[in-house]
Enzyme design. Sequence first.
Site, PDB file in Angstrom:
ATOM      1  N   THR A 148      37.818  47.615  33.812  1.00  0.00           N
ATOM      2  CA  THR A 148      38.255  46.240  34.105  1.00  0.00           C
ATOM      3  C   THR A 148      39.710  46.041  33.707  1.00  0.00           C
ATOM      4  O   THR A 148      40.495  45.405  34.433  1.00  0.00           O
ATOM      5  CB  THR A 148      37.362  45.233  33.366  1.00  0.00           C
ATOM      6  OG1 THR A 148      36.011  45.393  33.802  1.00  0.00           O
ATOM      7  CG2 THR A 148      37.819  43.804  33.619  1.00  0.00           C
ATOM      8  N   HIS A 190      41.916  47.468  36.291  1.00  0.00           N
ATOM      9  CA  HIS A 190      42.053  46.552  37.431  1.00  0.00           C
ATOM     10  C   HIS A 190      43.107  45.476  37.127  1.00  0.00           C
ATOM     11  O   HIS A 190      43.910  45.111  38.001  1.00  0.00           O
ATOM     12  CB  HIS A 190      40.719  45.884  37.741  1.00  0.00           C
ATOM     13  CG  HIS A 190      39.732  46.767  38.435  1.00  0.00           C
ATOM     14  ND1 HIS A 190      39.903  47.200  39.734  1.00  0.00           N
ATOM     15  CD2 HIS A 190      38.555  47.302  38.019  1.00  0.00           C
ATOM     16  CE1 HIS A 190      38.881  47.963  40.089  1.00  0.00           C
ATOM     17  NE2 HIS A 190      38.051  48.039  39.055  1.00  0.00           N
TER      18      HIS A 190
END
Length: 341
Positions: free
Chosen positions: A40, A43
């Site tokens: 995450t 990202h």
Amino acid sequence: MKALVKSRAEAGLWMENVPEPEIGPNDVLIRVDRTGICGTDLHIWKWDDWARKTIPVPMVVGHEFVGEVAEVGANVNDFKAGDLVSGEGHITCGRCRHCLAGQRHLCPHTRGLGVNRPGAFAEYLSMPAGNVWKHNPKIDRDVASIFDPFGNAVHTALSFPVLGEDVLITGAGPIGVMAVAIVRRAGARFIVVTDVNPFRLELAKKMGATVALDVRTQKLADAQKQLGMIEGFDIGLEMSGNPQGFRDMLANMAHGGRIAMLGIPEKEIAIDWNVVVFNMLTIRGIYGREMFETWYKMSVLVQTGLDITPVITHRFGCDEFAKGFDVMKTGQSGKVILSWK
């Protein structure tokens, strides 16, 4: 304090000086020791479509951590300064039907640490006391820092009984690799892991995979033949989010097989639903961890000897965060740990 901040709406993260977080009467202030870099966070670094739609700017990011309690709010009685802690990064509302029923992992109003509210890539972190998990002080701190993804693996791997079963894991990322060790410990017979990354397939072997299959050159049917399997896999753990990986899993499940799906596809996946219906397959979506049953299981697994340290492949100081993200981008890594001391 020093903190890693998404301070601009573009690729990258920046180490900045920001105010120390304040705590309310029901909060705990934590002095962060170590943090894990998650997919995450990558990202967010890349500033992809999901990140642009989700992440407020500016904000301190990160959600995998371990540290010591520095201060507690006036209403907090369960923690004291010096306690070794991590935290459940899904902050729930406490008022919905699921929260009131003790099923906080199903709360539809969840806010994510380091995603929707300031995170753990900092010298200090404030969290509600109800989201803080106290560790045995003897635990390896590197392991404690990755309890969040370890919890994803435990939640997924133990969604269905695996004792004596043949298990297929699609995706040899850190969570998939940890799942190998968990289902091995829980009594699985054969464990086959698929991926296209040789480095991570080797990690899967270290963690106990019976077969680590590079799907670019090998087929699942061949692995089944090699192992003497004749009816397909009993349990599937989908960790990749890859459309072809999921379709391959469906095609190689036994009748009545059960699939726990943690991988998040980037796009919609088309599948042959006749395979699901006529083979009477069960597909269960998995998100996060059960609060706090999964955390209890994680602690017991570590306490009784489960070793997940091979999945930790790189360690850097927090000022070397860019090196950590660069290693993550290559795919030649497991978990990457940053030290904040």
